[in-house]
Design a protein around this motif. Sequence first.
Motif: not given
Lengths: 387, 95
Positions: A67-73
Amino acid sequence: MGIFGNIRENIRKGFDLDSEKSGAKPKTFDVKKMTNAKFIEFMHETYEDLNELDPETDSEVLEQRYDAFKSKEKVISGLDRIYSKHLSGVTEIDETERKGMIDAYVKEQIKNDPEAITALVEKIAKFEKSEKDLDSNARKMKKYERAGGVEGLEEKLSVLQKAEKGYKVIQRYFQENPQDAMRKVRDEYGIKKEKIGDELAKIAKMAGEAKSLVEAFEQIKEATGEVRNEILYELELVSQLAERGRTALFEKAQDILDDTDDKSFEEIKKAYEQHKKVLNEDEKGHFVLEQEDEHLDQQGEHLEGFGELMRQKLSEEMALVIEHSDLGKLEKDLGPYLKGDIKLESDDVDEKSLVMQELQNVVDDEANGIDDDKRFLLKALLIKYQS
Amino acid sequence: MTSENNELFDLLKQGKWEEALPALREYLKKDATDAEKGKVFVMLAEAYMNVATEINERESAAMQEISNILQDLDETEHKYEDEAGLANARSVINS
């Protein structure tokens, strides 16, 4: 074994497609997510405990990091759109450098303050939604503008379109002159807001008037006689009414002649012809003359009765014209009578005198209900056509 | 984080652009880490979004209201045309 130390092993271990056959399936991290190359890169760059994670026992932690990865993207791509579209040129830093700097900060925040990144994602989504809504509403407004609506609205709406263009100018100014852009934004926003408020009020008023007009026409369709005339007056259709009044007057004048005893009328004419003939032919003697005089006396009574009838009918019609003509049209409506343009097909009736007398009666009669302005105009007309 | 940084971030948070932008440019020229400079860019974008979102939403609401009025007028006009027609009504009046 580390999660990315041996992916093949982890897939075999955590995502055994036949595991359902063997009973309870352990909760595992999605294989597609785990093998996402960008996610793997993100995990390597951001966290140091990769080799301690297990897809089965740490599936919850992995989900959070995905989820953090997707938020960063989302943050990286969202901020890139904002800088490209709205804030290019605000600083001298080039695009590649800027992206690298933002990326470095966001990675740091992902670990230190993930809630702040989540809030930033929401803020970007809200901003982009506001842009989409604005475009959508602008298109909708243009659609109804094109559809027609009420005449005159286009002009009013152009003010709003100018305000919309002004907003784009503000955006450009923001990019080119950032030092005092904020002040300009505030000032222009205030002006624009005021204009939109004014235009809204005007359009709302026009919409109300348009509805009233439609309702009035609805009433007219149902109304008859005097009620209809009253409504027509309210709608300032006096000119049409006066025209109708004049037509009616001609028709009624014709009716008067038609209703009058044609025989008597013909007799009157014949009598006068005879009278003239007798006066010119003295040689026929006094006997004939006396006979004719006697006959003429008799016919004179007819003539007098006819004149009275004409006067009475004309008086009614005059009252109608005066009552239903506004001041600007009164002279025009009465002109044909005063100038003698309207013929009642009787050489023996002085139409102009009749009309003048009727008008004089109206002027003199204080109790007839006409207002002072019309009375004044009638006096002026009498003087004008006296000669 | 230095006190200078904090001051710049406060200015951006408060939307004081006239003071913040020159300070921001100066800051980006200084020797700072990429992450520190990245924070400045993020805060700049946030400040812009705060203002622009509000303007967009207000303008959008005004347009929505106008569209509703225009739609209402259109519907009223069409309804009237369907029922009788303005031209017919006029002829009825004048007949």
